[in-house]
Design a protein around this motif. Structure first.
Motif, short mmCIF file in Angstrom:
data_model
loop_
_atom_site.label_atom_id
_atom_site.label_comp_id
_atom_site.label_asym_id
_atom_site.label_seq_id
_atom_site.Cartn_x
_atom_site.Cartn_y
_atom_site.Cartn_z
N SER A 1 -1.26 -4.95 2.01
CA SER A 1 -0.75 -3.64 1.58
C SER A 1 -0.41 -2.76 2.78
O SER A 1 0.21 -1.71 2.63
N GLY A 2 -0.84 -3.18 3.99
CA GLY A 2 -0.54 -2.41 5.19
C GLY A 2 0.63 -2.95 5.99
O GLY A 2 0.89 -2.50 7.10
N SER A 3 1.35 -3.90 5.42
CA SER A 3 2.46 -4.55 6.12
C SER A 3 3.73 -3.73 6.08
O SER A 3 3.88 -2.80 5.28
N PHE A 4 4.67 -4.09 6.94
CA PHE A 4 5.98 -3.45 6.92
C PHE A 4 6.68 -3.75 5.59
O PHE A 4 7.36 -2.89 5.03
N ASN A 5 6.51 -4.96 5.08
CA ASN A 5 7.10 -5.30 3.78
C ASN A 5 6.57 -4.40 2.68
O ASN A 5 7.31 -3.98 1.79
N ALA A 6 5.27 -4.10 2.73
CA ALA A 6 4.69 -3.19 1.74
C ALA A 6 5.30 -1.80 1.87
O ALA A 6 5.57 -1.13 0.87
N ALA A 7 5.52 -1.37 3.11
CA ALA A 7 6.14 -0.06 3.33
C ALA A 7 7.55 -0.02 2.78
O ALA A 7 7.98 0.98 2.18
N ALA A 8 8.29 -1.11 2.95
CA ALA A 8 9.65 -1.20 2.41
C ALA A 8 9.62 -1.18 0.88
O ALA A 8 10.44 -0.54 0.23
N TYR B 1 0.96 -12.01 -4.65
CA TYR B 1 -0.33 -12.40 -4.09
C TYR B 1 -1.47 -11.72 -4.85
O TYR B 1 -2.49 -12.35 -5.16
N ALA B 2 -1.30 -10.44 -5.17
CA ALA B 2 -2.33 -9.73 -5.92
C ALA B 2 -2.52 -10.34 -7.31
O ALA B 2 -3.63 -10.31 -7.86
#
Length: 270
Positions: free
Chosen positions: A14-21, A42-43
Motif C-alpha cells: 500500500s506504500g508503493s508508487f503503484n498504490a499512489a497512482a 493481492y489483498a
C-alpha cells in the motif's frame, strides 16, 4: 450519467508508487462524479491459476480437461466459482477498466495474468464471432497504467529492451482489443524506483492532470476485423494495396515489411 470505473490493482504494498497512482485515480475520478471500484488482487488473495477448481460441480471431460471449453460451459450454466463471477459482474458494470501494475518480465504480474485468464472467460469476454473490433466489450474502454524498472531510453527502438510498442502489442491488441475494448493510450511511469522524489511527484501530477479528461480521450487505432478475409484472416488485397505505398506499416502486428509506425501502441492517432 455517472460513469463506473473498475481499477484492477496488482501490487503487494500500500506504500508503493503503484498504490499512489491507484489512489490518485480513485480520488480524481471520484471527484468527477464517477463510481470507482478497486479489485486489490493481492489483498483479495486472488487465485492466479486457471484450474478445474474454477468450476462448481463436475466437469464435462475430466480425463482430457480443456479450460477454454470447460470454463465456457460453466459460464453458460452459471457454474463458475464465486471469485470469478464477482469480478465478471464488476467488469460488466464498468465503463472504464484501468489495470494498475508494475511491469514484470516485460508483462504483467502473475496474479494479474491469472485475473485475465480466469475472468475473461470464453463466451463472457469473447467468442469466435465476437472479437477484435466486433468484440463483446466494444462499448467499454480499458487501459494499462504501469511502472517500469528500466529507463524510457532502454525501451526505445535503439535501446537494449527494444521498442515499448512491441512489448505492449500482446497486452493491448492480444488481450484488450481482442475482447473488443476501446484501448486508451497507456500511462507509463518510467523507472520511478530510481527517480528523485520531485520526479516521482511530477509523474503523479501528470497522471492527475490526464485523469481530468481521461473519459473523453480517443482510443488507440487498430485495424478493423472486416479488413481481413473470413477464412485465413489475412489482409484483404484491396487493404494491402491501399497501404502498400505508405511509409510505415499498419501496426506492430501487421507491418507489411515496412518500418513499424512510431508510438502506435502508446499514443492515439499514430
Amino acid at each position: 450519467m455517472a460513469k463506473k470505473v473498475l481499477i484492477v490493482f496488482a501490487h503487494q504494498s500500500s506504500g508503493s508508487f503503484n498504490a499512489a497512482a491507484k489512489n490518485a485515480a480513485v480520488e480524481v475520478l471520484t471527484a468527477q462524479g464517477c463510481t470507482v471500484e478497486v479489485s486489490e488482487l493481492y489483498a483479495m488473495s486472488f487465485k492466479a491459476t486457471a484450474t478445474a477448481e474454477d468450476i462448481k460441480g463436475d466437469v464435462k471431460n475430466a480425463e482430457n480437461f480443456c479450460y477454454l471449453e470447460e470454463s465456457k460451459l460453466a459460464w453458460e450454466q452459471g457454474k463458475l466459482s464465486d471469485d470469478i463471477t464477482k469480478e465478471q459482474t464488476k467488469l460488466t458494470e464498468a465503463d472504464l477498466i484501468i489495470f494498475q501494475f508494475p511491469m514484470y518480465w516485460f508483462s504483467v504480474p502473475a496474479i494479474l495474468k491469472g485475473w485475465i485468464d480466469r475472468v475473461l472467460t470464453n463466451g463472457f469476454a469473447f467468442s469466435k464471432e465476437k472479437r477484435y473490433s466486433q468484440g463483446i466489450f466494444k462499448d467499454k474502454k480499458a487501459m494499462l497504467s504501469f511502472t517500469t524498472g528500466s529507463l524510457e531510453s532502454m525501451f526505445s527502438p535503439t535501446g537494449i529492451n527494444g521498442d515499448m510498442n512491441v512489448t505492449l502489442w500482446p497486452l493491448q491488441n492480444g488481450i484488450l482489443h481482442y475482447c473488443g475494448f476501446q484501448v486508451l493510450a497507456p500511462q507509463i511511469f518510467w523507472a520511478p524506483s530510481s527517480a528523485a522524489a520531485e520526479d516521482r511527484k511530477s509523474m503523479l501530477d501528470s497522471w492527475r492532470t490526464r485523469l481530468q479528461g481521461l473519459l473523453e480521450e480517443k482510443p488507440l487505432s487498430f485495424i478493423p476485423l472486416d479488413c481481413f478475409d473470413e477464412k485465413a484472416f489475412q489482409l484483404k488485397p484491396d487493404v494491402h494495396e491501399k497501404h502498400s505505398s505508405q511509409e510505415f506499416g499498419l501496426t506492430v502486428g501487421i507491418h507489411l515489411n515496412k518500418p513499424l509506425p512510431p508510438h502506435s501502441q502508446m499514443k492515439a492517432g499514430c
